[in-house]
Design a protein around this motif. Structure first.
Motif, short mmCIF file in Angstrom:
data_model
loop_
_atom_site.label_atom_id
_atom_site.label_comp_id
_atom_site.label_asym_id
_atom_site.label_seq_id
_atom_site.Cartn_x
_atom_site.Cartn_y
_atom_site.Cartn_z
N ALA A 72 1.26 -1.06 -0.44
CA ALA A 72 -0.29 -0.03 0.12
C ALA A 72 1.24 1.53 0.14
CB ALA A 72 -1.00 0.21 1.75
N TYR A 73 1.92 1.30 0.65
CA TYR A 73 2.70 2.00 0.95
C TYR A 73 3.90 2.65 -0.17
CZ TYR A 73 7.28 4.59 2.57
OH TYR A 73 8.30 5.45 2.68
N ILE B 54 -4.00 3.61 1.99
CA ILE B 54 -3.53 3.91 0.51
C ILE B 54 -4.25 5.06 0.30
CG2 ILE B 54 -4.02 4.19 -1.42
CD1 ILE B 54 -3.53 1.46 -2.34
N ARG B 55 -5.54 5.25 1.28
CA ARG B 55 -6.44 6.79 1.27
C ARG B 55 -5.75 7.03 2.74
NH1 ARG B 55 -12.18 7.76 0.53
NH2 ARG B 55 -12.15 5.48 -0.14
N GLY C 251 -10.34 13.76 -9.15
CA GLY C 251 -9.86 12.51 -8.68
C GLY C 251 -8.85 11.20 -8.28
N VAL C 252 -8.46 10.28 -7.88
CA VAL C 252 -7.86 9.28 -7.78
C VAL C 252 -9.09 8.14 -8.40
CG1 VAL C 252 -6.12 7.66 -7.16
CG2 VAL C 252 -6.15 10.93 -6.58
N VAL C 253 -8.69 7.11 -8.95
CA VAL C 253 -9.36 6.19 -8.95
C VAL C 253 -9.17 4.65 -8.63
CG1 VAL C 253 -11.35 4.88 -10.22
CG2 VAL C 253 -10.76 7.25 -10.76
N ILE C 254 -8.98 4.00 -7.72
CA ILE C 254 -8.56 2.53 -8.08
C ILE C 254 -9.00 1.90 -7.86
CG2 ILE C 254 -7.72 1.65 -5.31
CD1 ILE C 254 -6.65 3.60 -4.02
N THR C 255 -8.71 0.78 -8.89
CA THR C 255 -9.80 -0.42 -9.04
C THR C 255 -8.82 -2.14 -9.45
OG1 THR C 255 -10.55 -1.21 -10.72
CG2 THR C 255 -9.22 0.34 -11.66
N GLY C 256 -9.21 -3.02 -10.08
CA GLY C 256 -8.92 -4.16 -9.61
C GLY C 256 -8.80 -5.11 -8.64
N ALA C 257 -9.02 -6.10 -8.83
CA ALA C 257 -9.25 -6.76 -8.12
C ALA C 257 -8.67 -7.23 -6.73
CB ALA C 257 -9.28 -8.69 -8.31
#
Length: 361
Positions: free
Chosen positions: A281-282, A318-319, A301-307
């Motif tokens: 995460a870091y 991360i947030r 914005g920041v978009v975080i996706t994936g499994a």
């Protein structure tokens, strides 16, 4: 179907299966994963494209068995493969693209079959075939191509199909035009990659071999130590590649690529698992923060996706580190079949124009 209604077959080949779906406009009608047994795949030893006739017949049989009438289709949309660098968006699959994928792809990869299968099935029905946001989309700005050595240019390589589809969905949900938004998008799967989308265009990328370590990838490594390993006699080219791609990251540290298993160990008090998992995460947060500088911090914005984005623990870490950048959108999973359908649908509706493939593209 009415003039405003379109039936679209989507095809996403993987190494041991082919995922297919039929959409009526944006509504899923049918979806299936066609598995290809190991003993069947063992007959093909030279390249993935040797599997084309076998996969075509398997797809056609699956569609027939499930009552899908090919004559009802308006278009076929396949995963884009290892072609020369392309622009983002749709390309109509022509004979030139089919033959390139069949005879001289840039790399041997299951995605090469996507355009081939789409073209063949579409040709038989007299309808168009498309690829959309192929894995080789590369519109980096000149400054982003500099690596530090003139003989080595940085290249775009990321989960562009899912990344652009999810960013578009976020923009529309926020009441904004995707083509007027700026996002940093991070895809977290077996590998972790991130990109900058400015006005819909991917202008910079951190690939899964440059950025954070991930469940299966080592990510960026100390160069001198990597060179020492390459000349140590312990590895050949293939084994060192596998060490960094497939046996790196969580696999190297913890012996598993399964994030659920890692979290179970953390909950049981495993301090090493907690350190390594938070370290992922870091590094991911550092990558996102670095890409934000490309936009001078002016993000929608920041978009975080994936499994792996299903992990609330991981995305929470991360947030915490990137909250100062602006809105953060957690969009776990990936739906590449839907992304292929929606891309083709925009072309069919005249909302987007498909590019024409030539070797000078």
């Amino acid at each position: 179907m009415s003039q405003d209604s379109y039936a679209i077959l989507t095809i996403n080949p993987g190494s041991t299966s082919t995922k297919i779906a039929v959409f009526d406009n944006d509504r899923l009608r049918f979806e299936h994963k066609v598995d290809h047994p190991a003993e069947e795949l063992a007959r093909f030893t030279n390249s993935m494209t040797e599997q084309f006739p076998m996969r075509r017949e398997a797809i056609l049989k699956c569609l027939a068995d499930n009552g899908v009438d090919l004559a009802s289709l308006s278009a076929v949309s396949g995963r884009g493969g290892k072609l020369p660098p392309l622009r983002q968006g749709a390309y109509e699959v022509n004979r030139e693209m089919f033959e390139f994928l069949r005879d001289r792809p840039i790399d041997d990869h299951a995605s090469n079959l996507g355009g081939m299968l789409a073209y063949d099935i579409a040709q038989a029905q007299g309808i168009p075939a498309y690829i959309y946001d192929a894995v080789v989309v590369d519109q980096l700005e000149d400054i982003a191509r500099l690596s530090g050595l003139p003989e080595m240019k940085r290249r775009a390589s990321c989960h562009v199909l899912n990344m652009r589809a999810v960013a578009r969905r976020v923009a529309e949900r926020e009441g904004k035009s995707f083509e007027q938004c700026s996002f940093v998008v991070c895809h977290m799967g077996g590998g972790i990659s991130a990109c900058v989308l400015k006005n819909g265009r991917m202008i910079d990328v951190v690939t899964d071999e440059e950025g954070p370590y991930s469940p299966e990838r080592s990510g960026g490594l100390p160069v001198r130590q990597l060179i020492d390993s390459a000349f140590s006699g312990e590895f050949d080219r293939l084994s060192l590649t596998r060490r960094t791609r497939g046996k790196g990251g969580l696999v190297a540290y913890l012996g598993t690529n399964n994030a659920i298993e890692v979290e179970r160990r953390i909950d049981a008090g495993d301090a090493e698992a907690a350190l390594v998992y938070e370290g992922m995460a870091y590094q991911t947060a550092k990558t996102i923060g670095g890409l934000a500088t490309v936009l001078h911090g002016g993000l929608d914005g920041v978009v975080i996706t994936g499994a792996v984005a299903y992990s609330e623990r991981l995305t929470g870490w991360i947030r915490e580190r990137i909250a100062f950048l602006g809105p953060i959108f957690i969009e776990p999973g990936e739906d590449e079949l839907q992304a292929l359908a929606l891309g083709a649908l925009r072309v069919l509706r005249g909302q987007e124009e498909a590019h024409k493939f030539t070797l000078s593209d």
